[in-house]
Design a protein around this motif. Structure first.
Motif, PDB file in Angstrom:
ATOM      1  N   SER A   1       3.478   6.277  12.824  1.00 30.10           N
ATOM      2  CA  SER A   1       2.533   6.953  11.937  1.00 30.10           C
ATOM      3  C   SER A   1       1.400   6.008  11.590  1.00 30.10           C
ATOM      4  CB  SER A   1       3.226   7.452  10.669  1.00 30.10           C
ATOM      5  OG  SER A   1       3.725   6.381   9.909  1.00 30.10           O
ATOM      6  N   GLU A   2       0.226   6.582  11.528  1.00 27.11           N
ATOM      7  CA  GLU A   2      -0.975   5.852  11.124  1.00 27.11           C
ATOM      8  C   GLU A   2      -1.431   6.423   9.800  1.00 27.11           C
ATOM      9  OE1 GLU A   2      -2.538   3.266  12.109  1.00 27.11           O
ATOM     10  OE2 GLU A   2      -1.668   2.949  14.090  1.00 27.11           O
TER      11      GLU A   2
ATOM     12  N   TYR B   1       0.117  -2.400  14.124  1.00 25.66           N
ATOM     13  CA  TYR B   1       0.807  -3.402  14.930  1.00 25.66           C
ATOM     14  C   TYR B   1       2.323  -3.268  14.862  1.00 25.66           C
ATOM     15  CZ  TYR B   1      -3.302  -5.618  16.763  1.00 25.66           C
ATOM     16  OH  TYR B   1      -4.459  -5.848  17.478  1.00 25.66           O
ATOM     17  N   ALA B   2       2.866  -2.765  13.774  1.00 22.08           N
ATOM     18  CA  ALA B   2       4.301  -2.468  13.735  1.00 22.08           C
ATOM     19  C   ALA B   2       4.609  -1.343  14.725  1.00 22.08           C
ATOM     20  CB  ALA B   2       4.736  -2.084  12.328  1.00 22.08           C
ATOM     21  N   ASN B   3       3.739  -0.344  14.791  1.00 25.02           N
ATOM     22  CA  ASN B   3       3.923   0.741  15.757  1.00 25.02           C
ATOM     23  C   ASN B   3       3.931   0.202  17.181  1.00 25.02           C
ATOM     24  OD1 ASN B   3       3.897   2.639  13.667  1.00 25.02           O
ATOM     25  ND2 ASN B   3       1.731   3.116  13.934  1.00 25.02           N
ATOM     26  N   LEU B   4       2.966  -0.638  17.499  1.00 28.67           N
ATOM     27  CA  LEU B   4       2.890  -1.209  18.848  1.00 28.67           C
ATOM     28  C   LEU B   4       4.142  -2.012  19.169  1.00 28.67           C
ATOM     29  CD1 LEU B   4      -0.845  -2.359  18.799  1.00 28.67           C
ATOM     30  CD2 LEU B   4       0.116  -0.490  20.173  1.00 28.67           C
ATOM     31  N   VAL B   5       4.571  -2.869  18.250  1.00 28.69           N
ATOM     32  CA  VAL B   5       5.750  -3.699  18.480  1.00 28.69           C
ATOM     33  C   VAL B   5       6.999  -2.838  18.641  1.00 28.69           C
ATOM     34  CG1 VAL B   5       7.284  -5.417  17.410  1.00 28.69           C
ATOM     35  CG2 VAL B   5       4.815  -5.802  17.477  1.00 28.69           C
TER      36      VAL B   5
ATOM     37  N   LEU C   1      11.455   4.732  12.691  1.00 28.33           N
ATOM     38  CA  LEU C   1      10.219   5.230  12.083  1.00 28.33           C
ATOM     39  C   LEU C   1       9.373   4.013  11.751  1.00 28.33           C
ATOM     40  CD1 LEU C   1      11.739   7.780   9.546  1.00 28.33           C
ATOM     41  CD2 LEU C   1      11.036   8.204  11.902  1.00 28.33           C
ATOM     42  N   SER C   2       8.183   3.942  12.306  1.00 27.31           N
ATOM     43  CA  SER C   2       7.329   2.795  12.007  1.00 27.31           C
ATOM     44  C   SER C   2       5.998   3.275  11.458  1.00 27.31           C
ATOM     45  CB  SER C   2       7.112   1.923  13.248  1.00 27.31           C
ATOM     46  OG  SER C   2       6.387   2.621  14.233  1.00 27.31           O
ATOM     47  N   ALA C   3       5.390   2.403  10.693  1.00 28.62           N
ATOM     48  CA  ALA C   3       4.078   2.718  10.115  1.00 28.62           C
ATOM     49  C   ALA C   3       3.214   1.485  10.232  1.00 28.62           C
ATOM     50  CB  ALA C   3       4.222   3.133   8.650  1.00 28.62           C
ATOM     51  N   LEU C   4       1.940   1.704  10.390  1.00 28.29           N
ATOM     52  CA  LEU C   4       0.906   0.688  10.489  1.00 28.29           C
ATOM     53  C   LEU C   4       0.791   0.193  11.938  1.00 28.29           C
ATOM     54  CD1 LEU C   4       1.634  -1.083   7.120  1.00 28.29           C
ATOM     55  CD2 LEU C   4      -0.058   0.683   7.585  1.00 28.29           C
TER      56      LEU C   4
ATOM     57  N   GLY D   1       0.790  -1.228   0.000  1.00 27.75           N
ATOM     58  CA  GLY D   1       0.000   0.000   0.000  1.00 27.75           C
ATOM     59  C   GLY D   1       0.810   1.258   0.000  1.00 27.75           C
ATOM     60  N   GLY D   2       0.120   2.316   0.244  1.00 30.93           N
ATOM     61  CA  GLY D   2       0.743   3.627   0.231  1.00 30.93           C
ATOM     62  C   GLY D   2       1.716   3.837   1.373  1.00 30.93           C
ATOM     63  N   ALA D   3       1.450   3.251   2.534  1.00 26.68           N
ATOM     64  CA  ALA D   3       2.356   3.421   3.680  1.00 26.68           C
ATOM     65  C   ALA D   3       3.731   2.840   3.360  1.00 26.68           C
ATOM     66  CB  ALA D   3       1.769   2.754   4.919  1.00 26.68           C
ATOM     67  N   GLU D   4       3.743   1.658   2.791  1.00 28.83           N
ATOM     68  CA  GLU D   4       5.017   1.016   2.458  1.00 28.83           C
ATOM     69  C   GLU D   4       5.771   1.812   1.393  1.00 28.83           C
ATOM     70  OE1 GLU D   4       2.142  -2.213   3.797  1.00 28.83           O
ATOM     71  OE2 GLU D   4       2.032  -0.426   2.544  1.00 28.83           O
ATOM     72  N   ARG D   5       5.054   2.266   0.386  1.00 31.70           N
ATOM     73  CA  ARG D   5       5.672   3.054  -0.687  1.00 31.70           C
ATOM     74  C   ARG D   5       6.234   4.367  -0.121  1.00 31.70           C
ATOM     75  NH1 ARG D   5       2.469   1.799  -4.041  1.00 31.70           N
ATOM     76  NH2 ARG D   5       3.332   0.743  -5.528  1.00 31.70           N
ATOM     77  N   CYS D   6       5.474   5.006   0.743  1.00 31.62           N
ATOM     78  CA  CYS D   6       5.911   6.249   1.374  1.00 31.62           C
ATOM     79  C   CYS D   6       7.186   6.028   2.196  1.00 31.62           C
ATOM     80  CB  CYS D   6       4.795   6.792   2.262  1.00 31.62           C
ATOM     81  SG  CYS D   6       5.221   8.288   3.144  1.00 31.62           S
ATOM     82  N   MET D   7       7.225   4.951   2.950  1.00 33.07           N
ATOM     83  CA  MET D   7       8.407   4.674   3.785  1.00 33.07           C
ATOM     84  C   MET D   7       9.636   4.361   2.922  1.00 33.07           C
ATOM     85  SD  MET D   7       7.403   5.302   6.817  1.00 33.07           S
ATOM     86  CE  MET D   7       8.043   4.468   8.246  1.00 33.07           C
ATOM     87  N   LEU D   8       9.441   3.682   1.795  1.00 33.03           N
ATOM     88  CA  LEU D   8      10.567   3.436   0.887  1.00 33.03           C
ATOM     89  C   LEU D   8      11.061   4.754   0.292  1.00 33.03           C
ATOM     90  CD1 LEU D   8       9.500   0.150  -0.960  1.00 33.03           C
ATOM     91  CD2 LEU D   8      11.182   0.425   0.884  1.00 33.03           C
ATOM     92  N   ASN D   9      10.150   5.676  -0.018  1.00 28.02           N
ATOM     93  CA  ASN D   9      10.557   7.000  -0.509  1.00 28.02           C
ATOM     94  C   ASN D   9      11.334   7.762   0.554  1.00 28.02           C
ATOM     95  OD1 ASN D   9       9.457   6.672  -3.066  1.00 28.02           O
ATOM     96  ND2 ASN D   9       7.492   7.558  -2.486  1.00 28.02           N
ATOM     97  N   LEU D  10      10.909   7.666   1.811  1.00 26.32           N
ATOM     98  CA  LEU D  10      11.667   8.291   2.899  1.00 26.32           C
ATOM     99  C   LEU D  10      13.072   7.696   2.979  1.00 26.32           C
ATOM    100  CD1 LEU D  10       9.075   8.578   5.808  1.00 26.32           C
ATOM    101  CD2 LEU D  10      10.242  10.455   4.645  1.00 26.32           C
ATOM    102  N   ALA D  11      13.169   6.375   2.854  1.00 27.17           N
ATOM    103  CA  ALA D  11      14.479   5.717   2.900  1.00 27.17           C
ATOM    104  C   ALA D  11      15.395   6.267   1.813  1.00 27.17           C
ATOM    105  CB  ALA D  11      14.317   4.203   2.744  1.00 27.17           C
ATOM    106  N   ARG D  12      14.876   6.416   0.610  1.00 23.05           N
ATOM    107  CA  ARG D  12      15.680   6.980  -0.488  1.00 23.05           C
ATOM    108  C   ARG D  12      16.144   8.398  -0.158  1.00 23.05           C
ATOM    109  NH1 ARG D  12      11.488   4.385  -3.083  1.00 23.05           N
ATOM    110  NH2 ARG D  12      12.159   2.475  -4.107  1.00 23.05           N
ATOM    111  N   GLY D  13      15.248   9.200   0.405  1.00 19.99           N
ATOM    112  CA  GLY D  13      15.597  10.564   0.774  1.00 19.99           C
ATOM    113  C   GLY D  13      16.674  10.617   1.844  1.00 19.99           C
ATOM    114  N   PHE D  14      16.555   9.761   2.855  1.00 21.02           N
ATOM    115  CA  PHE D  14      17.568   9.730   3.919  1.00 21.02           C
ATOM    116  C   PHE D  14      18.921   9.292   3.371  1.00 21.02           C
ATOM    117  CE2 PHE D  14      13.814   8.785   6.865  1.00 21.02           C
ATOM    118  CZ  PHE D  14      13.698  10.113   7.251  1.00 21.02           C
ATOM    119  N   LEU D  15      18.923   8.290   2.509  1.00 19.47           N
ATOM    120  CA  LEU D  15      20.170   7.827   1.895  1.00 19.47           C
ATOM    121  C   LEU D  15      20.804   8.925   1.055  1.00 19.47           C
ATOM    122  CD1 LEU D  15      19.013   4.237   0.929  1.00 19.47           C
ATOM    123  CD2 LEU D  15      20.891   4.784   2.515  1.00 19.47           C
TER     124      LEU D  15
END
Length: 183
Positions: free
Chosen positions: A150-151, A129-133, A124-127, A24-38
């Motif tokens: 982030s939710e 149950y990942a946030n809770l863990v 940085l976590s999204a979704l 979904g969009g959350a995963e795609r967004c987090m991969l874009n953040l990873a690219r930006g940080f790198l």
């Protein structure tokens, strides 16, 4: 001086924590953040509960990918329930006594080990149950790492709409008790 600043930035390790790279969009967004940080010279770890999904293979090549190993379900439930004795009664029904738990809960111990070993600068976590863990792992590992959650949905509405599913029936209570510790 400039060289030292560049080394310090490179030494900052940012962890992106997700259940998987399923669609979904959350995963795609987090991969874009990873690219930006790198691109800004940071080290990036992408930590997944399960290395699967339609976005597998689209993660940045400079990022380090980790897949957390699962702990047997009963052991995972006990770790969550007994991890914070002040709130253990609140975790009985949604975690220990639930018919079925979210698969992310089974990765709690592995996430604790990851935090101790890799010592990221931030998680940085999204979704949900990942946030809770991520928050539970930080607490139980006594790591000082900031955890930013982030939710991507209106969580109360989503939990109510999916209340027939065991993993969402008590999610709002877990969120209410856990999210205040997020950074």
């Amino acid at each position: 001086m400039v060289n030292q600043l560049a080394q310090k930035r490179r030494a900052q390790r940012i962890t992106i924590f997700l259940p998987s790279l399923e669609g979904g969009g959350a995963e795609r967004c987090m991969l874009n953040l990873a690219r930006g940080f790198l691109a800004r010279g940071r080290e990036v770890d992408i930590v997944l509960c399960q290395a699967k999904g339609s976005l597998m293979g689209q993660e940045p090549t400079d990022a380090t990918l980790f897949e957390l190993t699962a702990t047997p379900e009963l052991a995972s439930r006990l770790v969550v329930t007994l991890g914070d004795l002040r709130q253990s009664l609140a975790f009985l029904r949604p975690v220990l006594l639930a018919k079925k738990t979210a698969p992310e809960i089974g990765r709690l111990r592995a996430m604790q080990r990851y935090l101790k070993a890799r010592r990221p600068s931030v998680v940085l976590s999204a979704l949900t149950y990942a946030n809770l863990v991520a928050l539970w792992a930080r607490q139980r590992s006594e790591s000082p790492v900031p955890v930013v959650t982030s939710e991507r949905v209106a969580i109360h509405t989503y939990c109510n709409a999916n209340a027939r599913k065991a993993r969402w029936r008590y999610a709002s209570e877990l969120i209410r008790r856990t999210y205040p510790s997020a950074d």
